[in-house]
Design an enzyme around this catalytic site. Structure first.
Site, PDB file in Angstrom:
ATOM      1  N   CYS A   1      -7.730  -1.594   4.054  1.00  0.00           N
ATOM      2  CA  CYS A   1      -8.421  -2.536   4.943  1.00  0.00           C
ATOM      3  C   CYS A   1      -9.322  -1.776   5.911  1.00  0.00           C
ATOM      4  CB  CYS A   1      -7.385  -3.353   5.722  1.00  0.00           C
ATOM      5  SG  CYS A   1      -8.148  -4.409   6.966  1.00  0.00           S
TER       6      CYS A   1
ATOM      7  N   ASN B   1      -3.796   0.769  -2.392  1.00  0.00           N
ATOM      8  CA  ASN B   1      -2.724  -0.090  -2.907  1.00  0.00           C
ATOM      9  C   ASN B   1      -1.829   0.725  -3.835  1.00  0.00           C
ATOM     10  OD1 ASN B   1      -5.257  -2.096  -2.665  1.00  0.00           O
ATOM     11  ND2 ASN B   1      -3.380  -3.271  -2.492  1.00  0.00           N
TER      12      ASN B   1
ATOM     13  N   HIS C   1       0.868  -1.179   0.000  1.00  0.00           N
ATOM     14  CA  HIS C   1       0.000   0.000   0.000  1.00  0.00           C
ATOM     15  C   HIS C   1       0.905   1.230   0.000  1.00  0.00           C
ATOM     16  CE1 HIS C   1      -4.131  -1.624   0.647  1.00  0.00           C
ATOM     17  NE2 HIS C   1      -3.411  -2.709   0.897  1.00  0.00           N
TER      18      HIS C   1
HETATM   19  N1  COA Z   1     -18.705 -16.214   4.491  1.00  0.00           N
HETATM   20  C1  COA Z   1     -20.001 -16.168   4.822  1.00  0.00           C
HETATM   21  N2  COA Z   1     -20.460 -16.309   6.076  1.00  0.00           N
HETATM   22  C2  COA Z   1     -19.549 -16.532   7.042  1.00  0.00           C
HETATM   23  C3  COA Z   1     -18.175 -16.593   6.763  1.00  0.00           C
HETATM   24  C4  COA Z   1     -17.748 -16.416   5.427  1.00  0.00           C
HETATM   25  N3  COA Z   1     -16.460 -16.437   5.097  1.00  0.00           N
HETATM   26  N4  COA Z   1     -17.517 -16.806   7.910  1.00  0.00           N
HETATM   27  C5  COA Z   1     -18.426 -16.877   8.884  1.00  0.00           C
HETATM   28  N5  COA Z   1     -19.661 -16.702   8.368  1.00  0.00           N
HETATM   29  C6  COA Z   1     -20.946 -16.678   9.096  1.00  0.00           C
HETATM   30  C7  COA Z   1     -21.096 -17.868  10.004  1.00  0.00           C
HETATM   31  O1  COA Z   1     -21.687 -18.942   9.322  1.00  0.00           O
HETATM   32  C8  COA Z   1     -21.991 -17.297  11.074  1.00  0.00           C
HETATM   33  O2  COA Z   1     -23.313 -17.205  10.573  1.00  0.00           O
HETATM   34  P1  COA Z   1     -24.597 -17.335  11.522  1.00  0.00           P
HETATM   35  O3  COA Z   1     -24.530 -16.173  12.460  1.00  0.00           O
HETATM   36  O4  COA Z   1     -25.731 -17.250  10.562  1.00  0.00           O
HETATM   37  O5  COA Z   1     -24.430 -18.653  12.205  1.00  0.00           O
HETATM   38  C9  COA Z   1     -21.492 -15.871  11.223  1.00  0.00           C
HETATM   39  O6  COA Z   1     -20.897 -15.547   9.957  1.00  0.00           O
HETATM   40  C10 COA Z   1     -20.469 -15.686  12.325  1.00  0.00           C
HETATM   41  O7  COA Z   1     -19.453 -16.675  12.161  1.00  0.00           O
HETATM   42  P2  COA Z   1     -18.113 -16.671  13.024  1.00  0.00           P
HETATM   43  O8  COA Z   1     -17.269 -17.818  12.587  1.00  0.00           O
HETATM   44  O9  COA Z   1     -18.455 -16.561  14.484  1.00  0.00           O
HETATM   45  O10 COA Z   1     -17.397 -15.368  12.507  1.00  0.00           O
HETATM   46  P3  COA Z   1     -16.964 -14.078  13.342  1.00  0.00           P
HETATM   47  O11 COA Z   1     -18.144 -13.275  13.697  1.00  0.00           O
HETATM   48  O12 COA Z   1     -16.000 -14.479  14.401  1.00  0.00           O
HETATM   49  O13 COA Z   1     -16.174 -13.268  12.181  1.00  0.00           O
HETATM   50  C11 COA Z   1     -14.852 -13.399  10.182  1.00  0.00           C
HETATM   51  C12 COA Z   1     -14.989 -13.821  11.619  1.00  0.00           C
HETATM   52  C13 COA Z   1     -13.496 -13.910   9.720  1.00  0.00           C
HETATM   53  C14 COA Z   1     -15.963 -14.034   9.363  1.00  0.00           C
HETATM   54  C15 COA Z   1     -14.950 -11.861  10.065  1.00  0.00           C
HETATM   55  O14 COA Z   1     -14.159 -11.262  11.052  1.00  0.00           O
HETATM   56  C16 COA Z   1     -14.525 -11.378   8.694  1.00  0.00           C
HETATM   57  O15 COA Z   1     -15.225 -11.562   7.720  1.00  0.00           O
HETATM   58  N6  COA Z   1     -13.353 -10.750   8.563  1.00  0.00           N
HETATM   59  C17 COA Z   1     -12.823 -10.349   7.261  1.00  0.00           C
HETATM   60  C18 COA Z   1     -12.351  -8.968   7.319  1.00  0.00           C
HETATM   61  C19 COA Z   1     -11.869  -8.515   5.969  1.00  0.00           C
HETATM   62  O16 COA Z   1     -12.373  -8.874   4.937  1.00  0.00           O
HETATM   63  N7  COA Z   1     -10.833  -7.652   5.991  1.00  0.00           N
HETATM   64  C20 COA Z   1     -10.297  -7.076   4.815  1.00  0.00           C
HETATM   65  C21 COA Z   1      -9.398  -7.974   4.063  1.00  0.00           C
HETATM   66  S1  COA Z   1      -7.793  -8.106   4.778  1.00  0.00           S
HETATM   67 ZN    ZN Z   2      -4.335  -4.636   0.956  1.00  0.00          ZN
END
Ligand code: COA
Ligand code: ZN
Length: 311
Positions: free
Chosen positions: A241, A250, A210
């Site tokens: 992010c 980026n 970035h």
């Molecule tokens: N796609 C779709 N649904 C998802 C999923 C995915 N990749 N991962 C989890 N879920 C759903 C679960 O099934 C659950 O659904 P429900 O409430 O209907 O049962 C819900 O989301 C919560 O799941 P959980 O495993 O407890 O996730 P969390 O709340 O701890 O969140 C992440 C973890 C990883 C899903 C979340 O923090 C995230 O998406 N982070 C990405 C951040 C990002 O994109 N950053 C930029 C890029 S670097």
């Molecule tokens: Zn990036």
């Protein structure tokens, strides 16, 4: 024959994570098509995260399906966990890029678990990949905040190397070292990339920079010195992010291609076509900040001469 260097467009993923406009799937796919027509072969087309975390990616399946049907494109997608990887595997996406953070604090902010838990999740993803019949799916493993973190500050280089080695041992096909918040400088990049490459050889290692503090392209040249030949970049310098305070765009795709071609590498991409596409993308995203020098100043008259002189 010039040596190849790969520029991977991440605009339809990283580039639009923080923009105000939700782009229709058709525009995301038009972006991909335009990039392919400009000679870009690898595009990170979407992110399999929950729609409630990043609403921009509520159409991830639709975009991935469209990208899979696009001639000349090797699409990849980003996944933050096993659930995301399963969604990508189900569609047959050929390259799935996982992300965890070297900084514990950023890992917690981004994916709500410790870095160790994310490493264990990657082992589950690799195992799920290995059990699938058919063509092997490529697993990229991204190490975010590898050059420092806006939440916790310095990140230990030894820790980044250790994470890279663990990911390699678990079945990653590529390590992607990411400067999520633009803290890296050329000296640090040369040192860390040299160490990561030596530690995971012969696995390919890519960089994801970035340009938050203006050192993005300087870092590309430092990474080239260390042996890196693949770089993520976003059209119009978009990106950032949402879970890293102070994150910005980026490195700009057009400027990155320009730099690499000037240095004698063959990127396969056409800068002028990229600039034309960028103008179109800009018109879809009112109110955003775009960066990039070539879009502003144009190519120098010496450009084609130097590119062909190196051939
Ligand atoms: N796609 C779709 N649904 C998802 C999923 C995915 N990749 N991962 C989890 N879920 C759903 C679960 O099934 C659950 O659904 P429900 O409430 O209907 O049962 C819900 O989301 C919560 O799941 P959980 O495993 O407890 O996730 P969390 O709340 O701890 O969140 C992440 C973890 C990883 C899903 C979340 O923090 C995230 O998406 N982070 C990405 C951040 C990002 O994109 N950053 C930029 C890029 S670097
Ligand atoms: Zn990036």
């Amino acid at each position: 024959m010039r040596e190849k260097a790969h520029v991977r467009e991440v605009g339809p993923r990283d580039g639009i994570q923080m923009v105000k406009t939700i782009l229709p799937s058709a525009r995301k796919l038009a972006w991909c098509r335009g990039a392919v027509e400009a000679g870009i072969r690898e595009i990170e087309v979407t992110s399999f995260v929950p729609a409630k975390v990043i609403p921009q990616f509520a159409d991830a399946e639709e975009v991935a399906r469209g990208a899979l049907a696009m001639p000349g494109l090797r699409p990849s997608v980003l996944v933050p966990n096993l659930k995301g990887a399963e969604r990508a595997f189900a569609l047959g996406v050929p390259i799935v890029n996982y992300v965890l953070s070297a900084s514990e604090e950023h890992n917690q902010a981004n994916v709500r678990r410790s870095t160790e838990e994310s490493l264990q999740d990657f082992a589950r993803i690799a195992a799920a990949r290995d059990q699938r019949p058919g063509a092997r799916i490529g697993l990229g493993a991204g190490i975010a905040t590898a050059f420092g973190c806006t939440i916790s500050g310095a990140v230990s280089e030894a820790r980044v190397v250790e994470i890279a080695v663990r990911l390699a041992g678990m079945g990653a096909d590529e390590i992607i070292v990411a400067d999520t918040v633009g803290y890296g400088d050329p000296g640090q990049v040369r040192r860390l990339m040299g160490a990561v490459i030596a530690a995971v050889r012969p696995l390919p290692v890519a960089c994801h920079f970035h340009d938050t503090r203006g050192l993005g392209l300087a870092n590309v040249t430092a990474a080239l010195d260390a042996g890196v030949r693949a770089f993520d970049a976003s059209l119009a310098g978009l990106g950032g992010c949402p879970f890293a305070p102070g994150a910005t765009g980026n490195i700009d795709t057009e400027d990155t291609v320009f730099l690499l071609e000037q240095l004698g590498f063959d990127t396969g991409a056409d800068v002028e076509r990229l600039v034309a596409l960028r103008r179109e993308v800009e018109s879809w995203l009112p109110g955003e900040r775009f960066s990039g020098a070539i879009a502003r100043a144009g190519l120098p008259k010496t450009f084609r001469v130097s590119a062909s002189a190196a051939a």
